[in-house]
Design a protein around this motif. Structure first.
Motif, mmCIF file in Angstrom:
data_model
loop_
_atom_site.group_PDB
_atom_site.id
_atom_site.type_symbol
_atom_site.label_atom_id
_atom_site.label_comp_id
_atom_site.label_asym_id
_atom_site.label_seq_id
_atom_site.Cartn_x
_atom_site.Cartn_y
_atom_site.Cartn_z
ATOM 1 N N THR A 82 14.657 10.436 12.027
ATOM 2 C CA THR A 82 16.082 10.428 12.010
ATOM 3 C C THR A 82 16.463 9.985 13.405
ATOM 4 O O THR A 82 15.927 10.397 14.628
ATOM 5 N N MET A 83 17.440 8.967 13.698
ATOM 6 C CA MET A 83 17.924 8.515 14.926
ATOM 7 C C MET A 83 19.460 8.261 14.629
ATOM 8 O O MET A 83 19.955 7.873 13.676
ATOM 9 N N ASP A 84 20.184 8.537 15.920
ATOM 10 C CA ASP A 84 21.513 8.378 15.648
ATOM 11 C C ASP A 84 22.099 7.468 16.855
ATOM 12 O O ASP A 84 22.071 8.146 18.027
ATOM 13 N N PHE A 85 22.286 6.311 16.734
ATOM 14 C CA PHE A 85 22.761 5.532 18.018
ATOM 15 C C PHE A 85 23.861 4.967 17.708
ATOM 16 O O PHE A 85 24.412 3.810 18.216
ATOM 17 N N GLY A 137 0.901 -1.162 0.230
ATOM 18 C CA GLY A 137 -0.129 -0.046 0.005
ATOM 19 C C GLY A 137 1.043 1.247 0.060
ATOM 20 O O GLY A 137 1.809 1.419 -0.519
ATOM 21 N N LYS A 138 0.318 2.223 0.688
ATOM 22 C CA LYS A 138 1.029 3.696 0.500
ATOM 23 C C LYS A 138 2.218 3.606 1.732
ATOM 24 O O LYS A 138 2.210 2.759 2.423
ATOM 25 N N MET A 139 3.331 4.537 1.406
ATOM 26 C CA MET A 139 4.247 4.501 2.123
ATOM 27 C C MET A 139 3.767 5.296 3.399
ATOM 28 O O MET A 139 3.223 6.458 3.458
ATOM 29 N N LEU A 140 4.392 4.656 4.402
ATOM 30 C CA LEU A 140 4.133 5.309 5.849
ATOM 31 C C LEU A 140 5.196 6.226 6.367
ATOM 32 O O LEU A 140 4.891 7.323 6.832
ATOM 33 N N TRP A 141 6.243 5.706 6.285
ATOM 34 C CA TRP A 141 7.643 6.261 6.713
ATOM 35 C C TRP A 141 8.708 6.222 5.965
ATOM 36 O O TRP A 141 9.008 5.449 5.439
ATOM 37 N N ILE A 142 9.523 7.032 6.379
ATOM 38 C CA ILE A 142 10.949 7.218 5.941
ATOM 39 C C ILE A 142 11.635 7.274 7.074
ATOM 40 O O ILE A 142 11.398 8.318 7.951
ATOM 41 N N SER A 143 12.793 6.627 7.203
ATOM 42 C CA SER A 143 13.645 6.607 8.460
ATOM 43 C C SER A 143 15.229 6.829 7.834
ATOM 44 O O SER A 143 15.489 6.253 6.888
ATOM 45 N N GLU A 144 16.065 7.633 8.632
ATOM 46 C CA GLU A 144 17.328 7.665 8.417
ATOM 47 C C GLU A 144 17.911 7.295 9.778
ATOM 48 O O GLU A 144 17.680 8.102 10.791
ATOM 49 N N ASN A 145 18.561 6.151 9.813
ATOM 50 C CA ASN A 145 18.990 5.439 10.958
ATOM 51 C C ASN A 145 20.342 5.159 10.953
ATOM 52 O O ASN A 145 21.226 4.465 10.027
ATOM 53 N N PHE A 146 21.084 5.856 11.924
ATOM 54 C CA PHE A 146 22.309 5.469 12.170
ATOM 55 C C PHE A 146 22.715 4.627 13.477
ATOM 56 O O PHE A 146 22.153 4.683 14.412
ATOM 57 N N PHE A 147 23.274 3.406 13.309
ATOM 58 C CA PHE A 147 23.466 2.457 14.441
ATOM 59 C C PHE A 147 24.452 1.557 14.358
ATOM 60 O O PHE A 147 25.172 1.634 13.329
ATOM 61 N N ARG A 148 24.901 0.590 15.406
ATOM 62 C CA ARG A 148 25.891 -0.398 15.247
ATOM 63 C C ARG A 148 25.102 -1.466 15.402
ATOM 64 O O ARG A 148 24.358 -1.910 16.409
ATOM 65 N N TYR A 149 25.651 -2.737 14.491
ATOM 66 C CA TYR A 149 25.079 -3.681 14.673
ATOM 67 C C TYR A 149 26.499 -4.710 14.399
ATOM 68 O O TYR A 149 27.154 -4.688 13.554
ATOM 69 N N ASN A 150 26.432 -5.726 15.394
ATOM 70 C CA ASN A 150 27.712 -6.568 15.322
ATOM 71 C C ASN A 150 29.086 -5.897 15.232
ATOM 72 O O ASN A 150 29.787 -6.041 14.402
ATOM 73 N N GLY A 151 29.140 -4.491 16.111
ATOM 74 C CA GLY A 151 30.353 -3.885 16.051
ATOM 75 C C GLY A 151 30.624 -2.978 14.756
ATOM 76 O O GLY A 151 31.462 -2.336 14.583
ATOM 77 N N ILE A 152 29.806 -3.130 13.575
ATOM 78 C CA ILE A 152 29.739 -2.234 12.477
ATOM 79 C C ILE A 152 28.912 -1.076 12.507
ATOM 80 O O ILE A 152 27.714 -1.247 13.001
#
Length: 158
Positions: A149-152, A68-83
């Motif tokens: 937008t999230m920066d983790f 269906g329609k687009m709900l959200w756009i996210s810009e997400n900065f995070f660490r996963y498995n040390g990267i």
């Protein structure tokens, strides 16, 4: 797949689907992860985002879905498995025609097992899900569009 290593980091372009039925949302995770996320995956080069979701759901679950329609756009900065990751995410409404029930099931992404579960949207604040904005947004009725937008990157990771 659009997943580009850049120095010591990784850029991802991810598309996910939001399927809510009877007050429950379809989530997935790998058996080793300690968090849930919305089903979907990385886009391929020259693939429209809605087509990515159709393909990923077919590959991972064998299900034919309607996007269906687009709900959200996210810009997400995070660490996963040390990267460190820089992820752009597109989130679409998704329906699963012909769904027989909402029992938990397994799927796969290549050789990796995926666990799928229908989680009550009222309990999402007590369930670890990523990106973090999802818990509050999935509990809204009706769902509202947004840009997050999230920066983790300074945290230990997922």
């Amino acid at each position: 797949m659009i997943s580009l290593p850049v120095q010591d980091s990784l850029f991802n372009y991810r598309v996910a689907g939001v399927a809510i039925l009877n007050g429950k949302v379809l989530m997935h995770k790998t058996p080793s992860d300690h968090f849930w996320s919305l089903p979907g995956g990385r886009a391929e080069l020259f693939e429209f985002s809605k087509d990515t979701l159709l393909r990923e759901m077919q590959e991972e679950t064998g299900m034919q879905v309607q996007v269906g329609k687009m709900l959200w756009i996210s810009e997400n900065f995070f660490r996963y498995n040390g990267i460190r990751h820089h992820e752009i995410g597109f989130y679409f409404e998704m329906e699963i025609p012909g769904l027989k029930d909402q029992t938990d099931f397994s799927g796969s992404e290549g050789q990796e097992e995926l666990l799928f579960s229908w989680i009550d949207v009222r309990s999402l604040d007590s369930v670890p899900i990523y990106p973090h904005f999802l818990a509050a947004e999935l509990a809204r009725n009706p769902l509202e569009t947004g840009h997050f937008t999230m920066d983790f990157t300074n945290l230990d990771g997922l």
